[in-house]
Design a protein around this motif. Sequence first.
Motif, PDB file in Angstrom:
ATOM      1  N   HIS A  35      46.953  42.290  39.727  1.00  0.00           N
ATOM      2  CA  HIS A  35      48.294  42.775  39.960  1.00  0.00           C
ATOM      3  C   HIS A  35      48.779  42.197  41.283  1.00  0.00           C
ATOM      4  CE1 HIS A  35      51.576  45.544  40.791  1.00  0.00           C
ATOM      5  NE2 HIS A  35      51.526  45.897  39.531  1.00  0.00           N
ATOM      6  N   HIS A  37      50.640  43.150  43.602  1.00  0.00           N
ATOM      7  CA  HIS A  37      50.837  44.019  44.745  1.00  0.00           C
ATOM      8  C   HIS A  37      49.632  44.897  45.022  1.00  0.00           C
ATOM      9  CE1 HIS A  37      54.926  42.655  44.702  1.00  0.00           C
ATOM     10  NE2 HIS A  37      55.113  43.113  43.496  1.00  0.00           N
ATOM     11  N   HIS A  38      48.502  44.641  44.378  1.00  0.00           N
ATOM     12  CA  HIS A  38      47.323  45.444  44.600  1.00  0.00           C
ATOM     13  C   HIS A  38      46.136  44.532  44.861  1.00  0.00           C
ATOM     14  CE1 HIS A  38      49.983  48.254  42.598  1.00  0.00           C
ATOM     15  NE2 HIS A  38      49.273  49.220  43.156  1.00  0.00           N
ATOM     16  N   GLY A 140      46.584  47.489  39.020  1.00  0.00           N
ATOM     17  CA  GLY A 140      47.597  48.379  39.593  1.00  0.00           C
ATOM     18  C   GLY A 140      47.212  49.822  39.757  1.00  0.00           C
ATOM     19  N   CYS A 141      46.047  50.266  39.267  1.00  0.00           N
ATOM     20  CA  CYS A 141      45.688  51.680  39.371  1.00  0.00           C
ATOM     21  C   CYS A 141      45.269  52.005  40.807  1.00  0.00           C
ATOM     22  CB  CYS A 141      44.556  52.039  38.412  1.00  0.00           C
ATOM     23  SG  CYS A 141      44.141  53.813  38.454  1.00  0.00           S
ATOM     24  N   PHE A 159      46.598  51.981  33.311  1.00  0.00           N
ATOM     25  CA  PHE A 159      46.571  50.592  33.758  1.00  0.00           C
ATOM     26  C   PHE A 159      45.517  49.771  33.034  1.00  0.00           C
ATOM     27  CE2 PHE A 159      48.573  52.863  37.220  1.00  0.00           C
ATOM     28  CZ  PHE A 159      49.596  52.009  37.612  1.00  0.00           C
ATOM     29  N   ASP A 176      47.489  42.785  30.610  1.00  0.00           N
ATOM     30  CA  ASP A 176      48.643  43.667  30.732  1.00  0.00           C
ATOM     31  C   ASP A 176      49.743  43.183  29.783  1.00  0.00           C
ATOM     32  OD1 ASP A 176      49.703  41.437  31.994  1.00  0.00           O
ATOM     33  OD2 ASP A 176      49.645  42.301  34.007  1.00  0.00           O
TER      34      ASP A 176
END
Length: 338
Positions: A35, A37-38, A140-141, A159, A176
Motif C-alpha cells: 500500500h 501509504h503504509h 493498509g491494515c 484489507f 487488492d
Amino acid sequence: MDLESIECVSSSDFDEDEIHHNQQQQQQHRGLHPHPHHHSEFSSSKPRNGININSANIVGPTAITPATSVHELLECPVCTNSMYPPIHQCHNGHTLCSTCKTRVHNRCPTCRQELGDIRCLALEKVAESLELPCKFYSLGCPEIFPYYSKLKHEGMCNFRPYNCPYAGSECSVVGDIPFVVAHLRDDHKVDMHTGCTFNHRYVKSNPREVENATWMLTVFHCFGQYFCLHFEAFQLAMAPVYMAFLRFMGDENEARNYTYSLEVGANGRKLIWEGTPRSIRDSHRKVRDSHDGLIIQRNMALFFSGGDRKELKLRVTGRIWKEQQNSDVGVCIPNLCS
C-alpha cells in the motif's frame, strides 16, 4: 455486445527447491504490492509507542529486541506464515509449523535432518506474549493484535487480498481491487464498461451443448466501484439452464449498499430479477450453486430467442443503483446513475 458463441475457458508436496525459494515464489505469484501509504512497522526506525526501535542504537537495561527479529523467528520457513503451537523443531533447533511438518515428509527444510516430535516450548511461550501487526499491514491494515487474536482477525480482515473472480479457469492470482481489475483486463482480456446500465446480447449456435464452465464475464465501473456480471450455462437437475448474476468487487458489508436488476424477454413476455450483488469474497461457484440470480430454463431461453428455436439469442438488460439513506424520513431512496 455481440458474441459468436459462449465457450468454456478451461495442494501438492514441496520439493527441496520449492522449500528454499517458497517465500519469493509466493510473492511473485500473488501479485501483492505494498500500500503506498503504509510501511512495515518492523523495519521502521521511528519511535513506536514512545520506544525507538533501532537495532543499531539499543542501549541500557530498558532496550528491547527489534520486533522484526522476533517476527522472523515465528515465521515458518516453508509456508512463510506465522507459526502457532504446536511449533516443532529438529535436533539442530530449526523450527517449522505443524502443518508443514507433514508436507516436508518429516524432514527439516533447513538441514534435512529427520524431524522427531520435539516441541519448541520456548518459542511457544514467546508467541503468547507478543502483539503483532496484521499480516496485511502492507495492504493498509493498521491494526495490532495479541498473537492469538491476530489469526482470527486475519481471517476476516477487510484489507486481506481478493481472489481473482475469473471463473473460467483455476486462476490463483490475488491482490487488492485495483490490482485484480488490471489483472482481469490485461491477462484475461475481460471487457470493461463504464456506467450502471447494460444491454448485452448472448449468442450460442447450439444451445443443447451445455457444460458447467460455459460462461462470460464483464466488468462494470460505476459509483466509484467495480462489479462483475456473470452469464453462464450449466446443468441443473439434469436440465440445461442459463444464469446471470452480479458480484461486487469489495466486501459484503459494502455490497449491501447496492441493488441491481436483470431483465430478459421477447414476444411480449419477460423475466425480471432484482437483488443485492454478492461480494467476490464468496466464490463464483458458491453464488451460482445458491441460485442467487436470474435463472432461465432452456425452453424459455429458446422461446425468447425466436426463430426456429435452434439458436440461442438472448438479450439481457439491467442496471445497478445505490441505496442512500434519507435522513429526513429515515428510509432508503435509490440513487440512479445517469
